[in-house]
Design an enzyme around this catalytic site. Structure first.
Site, PDB file in Angstrom:
ATOM      1  N   ASP A   1       0.828  -1.205   0.000  1.00 14.73           N
ATOM      2  CA  ASP A   1       0.000   0.000   0.000  1.00 14.73           C
ATOM      3  C   ASP A   1       0.864   1.257   0.000  1.00 14.73           C
ATOM      4  O   ASP A   1       2.078   1.214   0.264  1.00 14.73           O
ATOM      5  CB  ASP A   1      -0.930  -0.012   1.211  1.00 14.73           C
TER       6      ASP A   1
ATOM      7  N   ASP B   1     -10.307   2.062  -3.540  1.00 11.92           N
ATOM      8  CA  ASP B   1     -10.736   1.675  -2.204  1.00 11.92           C
ATOM      9  C   ASP B   1     -12.256   1.609  -2.103  1.00 11.92           C
ATOM     10  O   ASP B   1     -12.783   1.089  -1.118  1.00 11.92           O
ATOM     11  CB  ASP B   1     -10.216   2.679  -1.164  1.00 11.92           C
TER      12      ASP B   1
END
Length: 709
Positions: free
Chosen positions: A444, A508
């Protein structure tokens, strides 16, 4: 100099006084002899208008203002104000044949400015043109580089532009504009590709769509700051270009040092955006490192439990996941020291005894025993100030001396260009992968790089290169470990990061209705097997929207399928339905992850249609999607693109996406009969009527060639 492959041609004219001129990039000109190619090039130059230079300035591989070029695209830099107007002359041209495709390398020098330039052009077998420049400082004093872009001409009939914008949770939003005189410029200053990244800048004929019109597209393969532009001038041809966006002082070439631009990928299509996607998808799939094994069904724990990593709950979730058919179990954020929220712990990559008293071992062992492989979330480039690492090494932060950048999600960026910081993070990741049976890293990157200083200068370029080096080193040490490029969703999506990773996380936002558009437009560049697409909880965590499981799963089916949901909270009926979708994905993924992505144009009333067609045109899967309530009481017929018009096909609903909710008293006769057998030409031109779908519903259609046809 002439290259051609897969319906695309590139013609260069080497007679320019400087660098070769691009005469043509676009539709295939056929099998031209050397003499014919030279004749085409000789006939191509424009005349000279009144009120202009006495001689037409050529549109060279690297345009020269010194020869009268008035637009963007030239080298910008100087030696403390000197050597600011370069004038290169070609010294050598070499060509390498690669079947029908090939590569051209042009060497040039400017002796007065003490600079050398190498331009590399490669037309791949898929018809994608890949280009870059390399600049070498031949002088005795430094040369400060400001800009070195790559650009290509497009014809005047390319009158419209399409690119993408967006934000966190709503990436890949298309936008169109008319290509007027002047420049349309997109600059990304995020220190990563960005949620608003154009992805591709496409110029096309008026009204071009997925299946119609001629289109030219460019993509900058770079995960730092970048720029793309289109420019139309009264004085010359239209051009598309792009490159790295450099900060002041970011590239200072010492004597003998070189700078290479990012690779710029350019694709042409005579059949709309789908043709662009087919060429780029084929190019990505032909890479030696492209994943060859079936893309496993993933369960990721983030939206299931967030930071509540109770070991017994995780083991229960793993048991349920295995029963559903999950093949990869990924433990997300919260597993390491001090990490009970997003305010602390980043940088301290050791297993938290408070969260997992027995370590990762028991969970990994159980996951593997259940027949799944194990994945782990990491964010190696980031650090919380509330961490042992930040307290011990404040000098490892990516910051201008004497101040810190604004915080973003309570975190700062670790300066990976600092050798000690780079080694420390590499060692921790290497230890994790060596000590544990970890098959997958969800990597990430949850913030932009703002005021990103490295030492006394800017640090985005050095950070990007250090990130690439770390990925390369880890992959050399652990070649079987797959890596996902996640950057607070779709914030780092480009072909250079995909050269080192095995999939991207498109957004997301896991709301399936939002994902229909996000995945549709991400697919311009990235093939579906590399796009993470997960089934979320019934009530989505980002938007609060409630959607049927069939719509959520049917959306995720057309990507790298996964689950972002605590399946221990699901009902038995939900788990059974989810298992059916998992089984369907596992059956269909050979088709979905190898065929041509197709998308229909000219649909109205909230109806969309997309699908994947096998390369041999014998099999296809389509999704007819209703995003909102239609205005018309009876929907229009939808065409099924990409089929062979000369073959006969059987069209049937595909379980488990064969029972959407409808708003009708009677279904179309062909659907009531269970199938239709029609020629491909009719399916592509006449189409089929759909049932009147309720909003937020989809219908899967399986289309197979009739045996013996």
């Amino acid at each position: 100099m002439y290259l051609r492959a897969n319906g695309v041609s590139l013609l260069l004219d080497p007679r320019s006084p400087g660098l070769p001129e691009v005469v043509h990039w676009g539709a295939d000109l056929g099998d031209l002899s050397e003499e014919t190619a030279a004749a085409v090039a000789a006939a191509a130059p424009y005349g000279v208008a009144h009120g202009a230079l006495d001689a037409r300035p050529p549109l060279e591989l690297l345009p020269h203002p010194a020869r009268g070029h008035l637009g963007r695209g030239g080298l910008v830099g100087s030696r403390a104000g000197r050597a600011w107007s370069p004038l290169f002359a070609t010294t050598a041209v070499s060509r390498a044949e690669e079947g029908q495709a090939g590569a051209i390398t042009v060497e040039a020098v400017d002796e007065q400015a003490a600079l050398s330039l190498r331009s590399e052009l490669r037309l791949t077998g898929q018809g994608v043109l890949v280009m870059r420049h390399t600049l070498v400082n031949d002088g005795d004093d430094p040369y400060d580089l400001v800009s070195l872009p790559v650009q290509l001409p497009v014809p005047a009939r390319a009158s419209e532009l399409l690119d993408l914008t967006g934000r966190w949770g709503n990436e890949r939003v298309p936008q169109r504009t008319t290509l007027n005189h002047g420049a349309w410029v997109r600059e990304g200053r995020h220190g990563r590709t960005g949620h608003d990244a154009p992805l591709l800048l496409v110029a096309g004929t008026a009204g071009f769509g997925f299946r119609d019109g001629e289109a030219w597209a460019v993509h900058v393969a770079w995960s730092g700051d970048s720029t793309l532009w289109a420019e139309r001038l009264p004085e010359g041809p239209t051009a598309l270009g792009g490159g790295e966006l450099l900060q002041a002082g970011e590239v200072r070439l010492g004597p003998g040092e070189a700078y290479s631009t990012p690779w710029v990928y350019a694709a042409h299509s005579a059949r709309g955006l789908d043709g662009i996607s087919h060429a780029l998808h084929d190019l990505v799939r032909d890479r030696p490192q492209h994943p060859r094994a079936p893309r496993p069904v993933v369960l990721n724990t983030w939206e299931a439990v967030y930071f509540d990593l109770d070991p017994d709950r995780l083991l229960d979730m793993a048991e349920q996941a295995a029963q559903i058919g999950v093949e990869r179990f990924v433990l997300d954020d919260g597993w390491f020291t001090g990490r009970t929220s997003d305010r602390a712990g980043l940088g301290d990559w050791s297993v938290s005894e408070a969260v997992l008293p027995s370590g990762l071992g028991p969970l990994i062992d159980r996951v593997v025993d259940l027949g799944m492989d194990f994945g782990l979330w990491v964010e190696p480039e980031m650090v919380n100030l509330d961490s042992d690492l930040a307290r011990a090494h404040p000098d490892w932060l990516l910051a201008v001396p004497g101040r810190l950048p604004p915080e973003w999600r309570h975190q700062q960026v670790l300066d990976l260009a600092h050798p000690d910081a780079w080694e420390h993070i590499l060692d921790r990741l290497d230890e994790l992968l060596t000590e544990h049976r970890i098959s997958y890293l969800k990597w990430d990157h949850n913030r932009d790089l703002i005021d990103a200083g490295h030492g006394e200068g800017p640090g985005v370029r050095a950070q990007t290169l250090a990130f690439y080096r770390m990925l390369d080193t880890l992959r050399s040490r652990h070649p079987s470990v797959e890596i996902e490029s996640c950057a607070s969703g779709g914030g780092r999506v480009d072909l250079e990061v995909l050269a080192r990773t095995d999939r991207i996380w498109a957004s997301d936002c896991t709301d399936a209705l939002e994902r229909q558009s996000i995945q549709r437009w991400t697919g311009l560049l990235v093939p579906p097997e590399l796009v993470g697409a997960h089934v979320s909880a019934p009530r989505n965590h980002q938007t609060g929207r409630t959607l049927d499981l069939s719509f959520r799963a049917g959306t995720a089916l057309f990507g790298h399928f996964g689950i972002e949901w605590d399946v221990t909270d699901a009902t038995e009926a939900e788990r059974a339905e989810l298992a059916a979708w998992v089984a369907a994905y596992r059956e269909l993924r050979p088709l979905l992850h190898s065929g041509d992505v197709v998308r229909a144009d000219h649909l109205v009333d909230g109806t969309e249609l997309h699908g994947v067609v096998a390369r041999d045109r014998a099999d296809a899967l389509f999704a007819a999607v209703q995003t909102r309530t239609a205005t018309a009481s009876v929907p229009a017929r939808v065409v099924l693109p990409g089929l062979d018009p000369s073959r006969t096909y059987r069209v049937r609903p595909q379980p488990p996406g064969d029972s959407p909710r409808t708003m009708e008293r009677a279904t179309p006769p062909w659907l009531a009969a269970g199938e239709a057998i029609l020629p491909g030409s009719a399916l592509a031109r006449v189409g089929l009527p759909l049932p009147i779908l309720a909003p937020e519903q989809l219908l899967l259609l399986r289309v197979t060639a009739v045996v013996g046809d």
